[in-house]
Design a protein around this motif. Structure first.
Motif, PDB file in Angstrom:
ATOM      1  N   THR A  38     -13.053   3.233  -0.670  1.00 24.22           N
ATOM      2  CA  THR A  38     -12.015   4.142  -0.180  1.00 24.22           C
ATOM      3  C   THR A  38     -11.269   4.787  -1.343  1.00 24.22           C
ATOM      4  O   THR A  38     -10.816   4.089  -2.249  1.00 24.22           O
ATOM      5  CB  THR A  38     -11.009   3.388   0.713  1.00 24.22           C
TER       6      THR A  38
ATOM      7  N   LEU B  30       0.839   4.120  -2.985  1.00 20.93           N
ATOM      8  CA  LEU B  30       0.510   5.542  -2.832  1.00 20.93           C
ATOM      9  C   LEU B  30       1.655   6.438  -3.295  1.00 20.93           C
ATOM     10  O   LEU B  30       1.423   7.538  -3.800  1.00 20.93           O
ATOM     11  CB  LEU B  30       0.097   5.832  -1.392  1.00 20.93           C
TER      12      LEU B  30
ATOM     13  N   SER C 297     -13.043   7.823   3.101  1.00 22.38           N
ATOM     14  CA  SER C 297     -13.925   6.653   3.195  1.00 22.38           C
ATOM     15  C   SER C 297     -15.329   7.059   2.776  1.00 22.38           C
ATOM     16  O   SER C 297     -15.924   7.962   3.372  1.00 22.38           O
ATOM     17  CB  SER C 297     -13.934   6.107   4.624  1.00 22.38           C
TER      18      SER C 297
ATOM     19  N   TYR D  49      -8.100   7.682  -2.093  1.00 21.43           N
ATOM     20  CA  TYR D  49      -6.962   8.364  -1.493  1.00 21.43           C
ATOM     21  C   TYR D  49      -6.787   9.667  -2.249  1.00 21.43           C
ATOM     22  O   TYR D  49      -6.801   9.684  -3.478  1.00 21.43           O
ATOM     23  CB  TYR D  49      -5.699   7.499  -1.591  1.00 21.43           C
TER      24      TYR D  49
ATOM     25  N   TYR E  55      -6.339  11.667  -7.348  1.00 23.90           N
ATOM     26  CA  TYR E  55      -7.046  10.679  -6.539  1.00 23.90           C
ATOM     27  C   TYR E  55      -6.541   9.294  -6.921  1.00 23.90           C
ATOM     28  O   TYR E  55      -6.093   9.068  -8.045  1.00 23.90           O
ATOM     29  CB  TYR E  55      -8.553  10.743  -6.823  1.00 23.90           C
TER      30      TYR E  55
ATOM     31  N   LYS F 258       0.823  -1.215   0.000  1.00 29.00           N
ATOM     32  CA  LYS F 258       0.000   0.000   0.000  1.00 29.00           C
ATOM     33  C   LYS F 258       0.858   1.267   0.000  1.00 29.00           C
ATOM     34  O   LYS F 258       0.586   2.204  -0.750  1.00 29.00           O
ATOM     35  CB  LYS F 258      -0.922  -0.023   1.215  1.00 29.00           C
ATOM     36  N   LYS F 259       1.912   1.297   0.822  1.00 33.66           N
ATOM     37  CA  LYS F 259       2.770   2.487   0.888  1.00 33.66           C
ATOM     38  C   LYS F 259       3.419   2.758  -0.467  1.00 33.66           C
ATOM     39  O   LYS F 259       3.434   3.895  -0.952  1.00 33.66           O
ATOM     40  CB  LYS F 259       3.838   2.295   1.965  1.00 33.66           C
TER      41      LYS F 259
ATOM     42  N   ALA G 291      -7.513   4.904  -6.153  1.00 37.84           N
ATOM     43  CA  ALA G 291      -8.354   3.873  -5.543  1.00 37.84           C
ATOM     44  C   ALA G 291      -7.665   2.529  -5.744  1.00 37.84           C
ATOM     45  O   ALA G 291      -7.040   2.294  -6.785  1.00 37.84           O
ATOM     46  CB  ALA G 291      -9.738   3.865  -6.176  1.00 37.84           C
TER      47      ALA G 291
ATOM     48  N   VAL H  29      -1.262  12.314   2.004  1.00 40.31           N
ATOM     49  CA  VAL H  29      -2.353  11.479   1.496  1.00 40.31           C
ATOM     50  C   VAL H  29      -3.476  11.445   2.518  1.00 40.31           C
ATOM     51  O   VAL H  29      -3.283  11.102   3.679  1.00 40.31           O
ATOM     52  CB  VAL H  29      -1.858  10.044   1.193  1.00 40.31           C
ATOM     53  N   GLU H  30      -4.651  11.842   2.059  1.00 42.25           N
ATOM     54  CA  GLU H  30      -5.857  11.813   2.886  1.00 42.25           C
ATOM     55  C   GLU H  30      -6.676  10.588   2.486  1.00 42.25           C
ATOM     56  O   GLU H  30      -6.853  10.306   1.300  1.00 42.25           O
ATOM     57  CB  GLU H  30      -6.666  13.089   2.633  1.00 42.25           C
ATOM     58  N   ILE H  31      -7.170   9.873   3.479  1.00 45.52           N
ATOM     59  CA  ILE H  31      -8.044   8.728   3.215  1.00 45.52           C
ATOM     60  C   ILE H  31      -9.478   9.232   3.206  1.00 45.52           C
ATOM     61  O   ILE H  31      -9.928   9.878   4.155  1.00 45.52           O
ATOM     62  CB  ILE H  31      -7.866   7.629   4.274  1.00 45.52           C
TER      63      ILE H  31
END
Length: 195
Positions: free
Chosen positions: A87, A48, A62, A89, A100, A44-45, A102, A58-60
């Motif tokens: 979700t 992103l 939801s 990002y 953005y 994941k890191k 996903a 990075v803002e999540i």
């Protein structure tokens, strides 16, 4: 009695035979090889960082979709959503919106694939990366194939109508196009006017 029980009983029966270790080794090799298909390319890191670059904030985001949003998204995407929870990002650099992203997982044939779908700050499809692919490698779309999807409108994302399929990987290419349409539809219905 689980599926491994007959194998254990067979190995116990062979225990006294001189070929036990040879047969047991071969059986273990087959079991390990059967589970070894699949590759995870990025965590994941790393995903992103691919989307927004190192050092981006990075803002999540939801999203809890309403029934009416799900209906509108499914009509626009021409695909079914598996969940009302999704979700996104949002990447920023010193307050400037970068875009953005996903992470979209789905089953291709019988095993999962996970894609990183990146949109520009204006909501255009910018890049797609395969994060994980658990089907046989010959079914995986190459990175250059994804390029034909970039910067197209959602209505233009149709296999065989301007987008070339992949011989021998039809289900994979269909799944990728469907995922891209879902992400674009969610952006248009939920995010475009609010963020």
């Amino acid at each position: 009695m689980g599926p491994a029980m007959p194998i254990l009983e067979f190995m116990k029966a062979l225990k006294n035979g001189r070929h036990f270790f040879l047969i047991a080794g071969a059986m273990i090799a087959v079991l390990v090889a059967g589970n070894a298909i699949g590759t995870i390319y990025y965590g994941k890191k790393e995903a992103l960082e691919l989307a927004f670059g190192k050092g981006a904030q990075v803002e999540i985001l939801s999203l809890f979709l309403t029934d009416s949003q799900v209906e509108e998204i499914e009509q626009l995407a021409r695909a079914k959503l598996e969940s009302k929870l999704f979700t996104f990002y949002v990447g920023r650099n010193e307050g400037e919106l970068l875009g953005y992203a996903a992470i979209e997982s789905h089953t291709v044939r019988t095993k999962p694939e996970t894609l990183l779908i990146i949109l520009t700050s204006r909501g255009e499809l910018d890049k797609i990366y395969t994060l994980a692919f658990h089907e046989p490698p010959e079914y995986q779309p190459p990175q250059r194939w994804f390029a034909q999807l970039y910067h197209r409108q959602i209505t233009e994302l149709n296999l065989n109508y301007g987008i070339q399929g992949i011989t021998g990987a039809t289900l994979s290419s269909r799944a990728a196009v469907s995922s891209a349409r879902k992400v674009l539809a969610i952006y248009q219905v939920v995010i475009k006017e609010k963020y």
